[in-house]
Design a protein around this motif. Structure first.
Motif, PDB file in Angstrom:
ATOM      1  N   SER A 433     -34.860  94.513  77.195  1.00 41.37           N
ATOM      2  CA  SER A 433     -33.911  95.598  76.956  1.00 41.37           C
ATOM      3  C   SER A 433     -34.437  96.939  77.432  1.00 41.37           C
ATOM      4  CB  SER A 433     -33.574  95.674  75.465  1.00 41.37           C
ATOM      5  OG  SER A 433     -34.726  96.045  74.715  1.00 41.37           O
ATOM      6  N   LEU A 434     -35.766  97.088  77.491  1.00 41.94           N
ATOM      7  CA  LEU A 434     -36.350  98.361  77.910  1.00 41.94           C
ATOM      8  C   LEU A 434     -36.622  98.420  79.405  1.00 41.94           C
ATOM      9  CD1 LEU A 434     -38.921  98.975  75.022  1.00 41.94           C
ATOM     10  CD2 LEU A 434     -36.735 100.116  75.372  1.00 41.94           C
ATOM     11  N   GLN A 435     -36.790  97.264  80.028  1.00 42.40           N
ATOM     12  CA  GLN A 435     -37.201  97.255  81.439  1.00 42.40           C
ATOM     13  C   GLN A 435     -36.142  97.811  82.368  1.00 42.40           C
ATOM     14  OE1 GLN A 435     -38.775  93.537  82.869  1.00 42.40           O
ATOM     15  NE2 GLN A 435     -40.019  93.258  81.038  1.00 42.40           N
ATOM     16  N   SER A 436     -34.894  97.445  82.171  1.00 41.59           N
ATOM     17  CA  SER A 436     -33.844  97.880  83.094  1.00 41.59           C
ATOM     18  C   SER A 436     -33.673  99.401  83.128  1.00 41.59           C
ATOM     19  CB  SER A 436     -32.524  97.194  82.750  1.00 41.59           C
ATOM     20  OG  SER A 436     -32.601  95.819  83.039  1.00 41.59           O
ATOM     21  N   PRO A 437     -33.608 100.090  81.970  1.00 40.49           N
ATOM     22  CA  PRO A 437     -33.525 101.560  82.035  1.00 40.49           C
ATOM     23  C   PRO A 437     -34.732 102.191  82.715  1.00 40.49           C
ATOM     24  CG  PRO A 437     -32.879 100.783  79.868  1.00 40.49           C
ATOM     25  CD  PRO A 437     -33.433  99.607  80.590  1.00 40.49           C
ATOM     26  N   LEU A 438     -35.922 101.673  82.449  1.00 41.38           N
ATOM     27  CA  LEU A 438     -37.120 102.207  83.100  1.00 41.38           C
ATOM     28  C   LEU A 438     -37.042 101.995  84.611  1.00 41.38           C
ATOM     29  CD1 LEU A 438     -39.985 101.093  80.672  1.00 41.38           C
ATOM     30  CD2 LEU A 438     -39.233 103.431  81.149  1.00 41.38           C
ATOM     31  N   ALA A 439     -36.613 100.802  85.023  1.00 43.88           N
ATOM     32  CA  ALA A 439     -36.489 100.509  86.449  1.00 43.88           C
ATOM     33  C   ALA A 439     -35.443 101.405  87.101  1.00 43.88           C
ATOM     34  CB  ALA A 439     -36.130  99.040  86.661  1.00 43.88           C
ATOM     35  N   ALA A 440     -34.354 101.684  86.377  1.00 44.35           N
ATOM     36  CA  ALA A 440     -33.312 102.567  86.911  1.00 44.35           C
ATOM     37  C   ALA A 440     -33.850 103.980  87.120  1.00 44.35           C
ATOM     38  CB  ALA A 440     -32.116 102.594  85.966  1.00 44.35           C
ATOM     39  N   VAL A 441     -34.665 104.446  86.184  1.00 43.59           N
ATOM     40  CA  VAL A 441     -35.274 105.780  86.326  1.00 43.59           C
ATOM     41  C   VAL A 441     -36.197 105.811  87.537  1.00 43.59           C
ATOM     42  CG1 VAL A 441     -36.855 107.440  85.263  1.00 43.59           C
ATOM     43  CG2 VAL A 441     -35.073 106.351  83.887  1.00 43.59           C
ATOM     44  N   ILE A 442     -37.007 104.755  87.693  1.00 43.87           N
ATOM     45  CA  ILE A 442     -37.903 104.681  88.858  1.00 43.87           C
ATOM     46  C   ILE A 442     -37.098 104.698  90.149  1.00 43.87           C
ATOM     47  CG2 ILE A 442     -39.556 103.206  90.083  1.00 43.87           C
ATOM     48  CD1 ILE A 442     -40.507 102.199  87.353  1.00 43.87           C
ATOM     49  N   TYR A 443     -35.999 103.959  90.148  1.00 44.77           N
ATOM     50  CA  TYR A 443     -35.142 103.909  91.334  1.00 44.77           C
ATOM     51  C   TYR A 443     -34.637 105.304  91.702  1.00 44.77           C
ATOM     52  CZ  TYR A 443     -31.181 102.763  94.344  1.00 44.77           C
ATOM     53  OH  TYR A 443     -30.307 102.714  95.393  1.00 44.77           O
ATOM     54  N   MET A 444     -34.110 106.039  90.744  1.00 40.50           N
ATOM     55  CA  MET A 444     -33.560 107.364  91.013  1.00 40.50           C
ATOM     56  C   MET A 444     -34.643 108.340  91.458  1.00 40.50           C
ATOM     57  SD  MET A 444     -30.415 106.906  90.692  1.00 40.50           S
ATOM     58  CE  MET A 444     -29.986 108.618  91.012  1.00 40.50           C
ATOM     59  N   LEU A 445     -35.810 108.274  90.836  1.00 39.86           N
ATOM     60  CA  LEU A 445     -36.918 109.146  91.235  1.00 39.86           C
ATOM     61  C   LEU A 445     -37.378 108.830  92.664  1.00 39.86           C
ATOM     62  CD1 LEU A 445     -39.060 109.188  87.949  1.00 39.86           C
ATOM     63  CD2 LEU A 445     -37.656 111.051  88.876  1.00 39.86           C
ATOM     64  N   ALA A 446     -37.475 107.529  92.976  1.00 42.12           N
ATOM     65  CA  ALA A 446     -37.897 107.134  94.324  1.00 42.12           C
ATOM     66  C   ALA A 446     -36.876 107.566  95.366  1.00 42.12           C
ATOM     67  CB  ALA A 446     -38.109 105.618  94.376  1.00 42.12           C
ATOM     68  N   LEU A 447     -35.588 107.385  95.050  1.00 39.03           N
ATOM     69  CA  LEU A 447     -34.535 107.772  95.994  1.00 39.03           C
ATOM     70  C   LEU A 447     -34.562 109.280  96.235  1.00 39.03           C
ATOM     71  CD1 LEU A 447     -32.202 106.555  97.634  1.00 39.03           C
ATOM     72  CD2 LEU A 447     -30.683 107.086  95.716  1.00 39.03           C
ATOM     73  N   GLY A 448     -34.745 110.059  95.167  1.00 37.27           N
ATOM     74  CA  GLY A 448     -34.848 111.509  95.321  1.00 37.27           C
ATOM     75  C   GLY A 448     -36.038 111.902  96.169  1.00 37.27           C
ATOM     76  N   ALA A 449     -37.178 111.237  95.966  1.00 37.55           N
ATOM     77  CA  ALA A 449     -38.375 111.544  96.748  1.00 37.55           C
ATOM     78  C   ALA A 449     -38.188 111.213  98.217  1.00 37.55           C
ATOM     79  CB  ALA A 449     -39.571 110.778  96.184  1.00 37.55           C
TER      80      ALA A 449
END
Length: 475
Positions: A433-449
């Motif tokens: 339940s915690l992994q997907s939100p964390l992965a989504a945050v990583i995705y958005m940060l990586a895309l922004g970078a």
């Protein structure tokens, strides 16, 4: 009289010397064609008469030149690799002029295969003939191939049950998803542009969107690519009625198919050329991918994904994401991820020996077309690409590729955020339940970078940072 005869003899000797010099420059059939094209057909543009600075290097020295200057430093993907070649050979060493480089590059953009590898072979052919082109291509690819082969072996040794290993790659997967989406945008920048006005061409955008729709409807991508290449050719020549009829007819046929047989399954997106990861199938998978990867190396991703992951089912989606992540941290053409796919396929089919054989065969298959196209004759390629009928077909096909990649990018996003690794945790349900939100945050940060920082080392740094962060976030 004697003096006159001496002058005549001297002039004849000078003429013969000049002829010998010209003949010495014609080192291979493709190079000869390029030289003749440069000298005879384009006298009106002095910027294209520029082969005087191409050094004639022995093969061993030529190999080391491309190995050391490009193969070892091919970081950052296709864009960075092309920029490196341009800076060294065109801007600094002035082998050819910028005008000619842009013309040559435009040819390779419209052809299947990794452009950076093709450019290295083009320059190698100018320097030492057909064999020189082959040597330059091998020198550029070899470091990345060896490193990817080593990484594939180490990956198999680490095993998917290692909790540290899984934690790092669980964080890297959304980074890879962001890279694929960013790459889609980069490819679209030149695939939907009118080359004469340098502005977005609405009909090419429509082609990309309709191809994405077709992929969502589970229409085979090869049908869509060929069909929209033809439809755009009709439209570009003003035959709008035929173009519209062809466009409507595809959905009429699709409706009839659905009526009698139902909605196609996701398996219909693939040709089924690699249902099992046998050595023959792996080679054919690489060969077909290499022949139809129009638009650059990124287009190889959806082609292999639908065959190995979707249709064949012998390569898990998270392993596919891992191999793309690894290819982004190596100095290699992006298509080198196929080496990893071949290794995993061979390993699944018959052990370690088959794994190395599979890696080699799929790599040979995916790179063979670009070697053949480049070395066979550049002049012929230029004529084909500059043929109005074919050039419009290529434009439509390249725009259609964007739609295919977009759908795959979305699928990769879903897989990377959802995750499939079994990361060790005392409470599995809480971990999930915690992994997907964390992965989504990583995705958005990586895309922004990726949008903010365009340095060629950005993908490498993101993968490294993601791997380290995974030890804290997912372990």
């Amino acid at each position: 009289m004697a003096a006159s005869q001496s002058i005549v003899v001297l002039q004849a000797n000078n003429t013969n010397d000049t002829r010998r010099d010209l003949e010495a420059q014609k080192t291979c059939s493709s190079s000869e064609s390029i030289e003749e094209l440069t000298i005879s057909e384009e006298n009106d543009d002095p910027g294209l008469q520029d082969n005087s600075n191409v050094p004639r290097l022995p093969l061993l020295k030529l190999f080391w030149f491309f190995f050391y200057n490009f193969g070892l430093f091919a970081w950052g993907g296709p864009v960075a690799q092309i920029a490196l070649i341009k800076e060294k050979l065109v801007v600094k060493d002035k082998w050819i002029t910028l005008t000619r480089f842009q013309r040559v590059f435009s040819v390779y953009q419209a052809l299947p295969g990794p452009e950076a590898t093709e450019l290295c072979m083009f320059f190698g052919c100018l320097s030492a003939g057909q064999l020189g082109g082959f040597v330059a291509g091998i020198a550029f690819i070899l470091p990345g191939f060896i490193l990817m082969l080593t990484a594939s072996y180490l990956y198999s040794l680490a095993g998917l049950e290692n909790k540290y290993f899984n934690a790092s790659f669980r964080a890297v997967q959304p980074v890879v998803g962001a890279m694929i989406l960013r790459a889609t945008h980069i490819i679209a920048d030149h695939s939907v542009i009118d080359h004469s006005t340098r502005k977005i061409k609405p009909i090419l955008v429509v082609v990309a969107l309709c191809t994405a729709l077709n992929s969502a409807l589970h229409i085979n991508m090869f049908i869509s690519l060929g069909l929209y290449g033809i439809i755009y050719t009709f439209a570009a020549h003003g035959m709008w009625i035929i173009a519209v009829i062809s466009f409507v007819l595809q959905y009429v046929v699709y409706g009839i198919y659905v009526h009698f047989y139902g909605v196609p399954s996701p398996m219909s997106l693939a040709l089924g050329i690699a249902k099992t990861p046998s050595l023959t199938h792996l080679f054919v998978l690489g060969l077909v991918t290499g022949c139809i990867s129009f638009g650059g190396a990124y287009t190889a991703i959806p082609l292999i994904q639908v065959e190995a992951v979707l249709r064949g089912g012998w390569l898990p989606v998270h392993v596919f994401l891992d191999c793309i992540a690894i290819s982004n941290v190596l100095p290699a053409p992006l298509t080198i991820f196929a080496t990893f796919v071949g290794f995993q396929g061979g390993l699944a089919a018959g052990g370690l020996g088959n794994a190395f054989a599979g890696a080699i065969l799929i790599t040979l298959g995916i790179l063979a077309p670009c070697f053949i196209f480049t070395i066979a004759g550049h002049e012929l390629l230029e004529k084909l690409v500059r043929n109005k009928l074919l050039s419009h077909f290529f434009d439509g096909l390249c725009a259609a590729v964007i739609g295919v990649i977009t759908v795959i990018a979305i699928q990769m996003l879903q897989s990377s955020v959802r995750g499939t690794h079994n990361v060790s945790s005392p409470d599995t349900s809480l971990s999930d339940s915690l992994q997907s939100p964390l992965a989504a945050v990583i995705y958005m940060l990586a895309l922004g970078a990726l949008y903010k920082f365009t340095n060629k080392y950005t993908p490498l740094l993101l993968v490294v940072v993601g791997a380290i962060a995974g030890q804290f976030l997912f372990f």
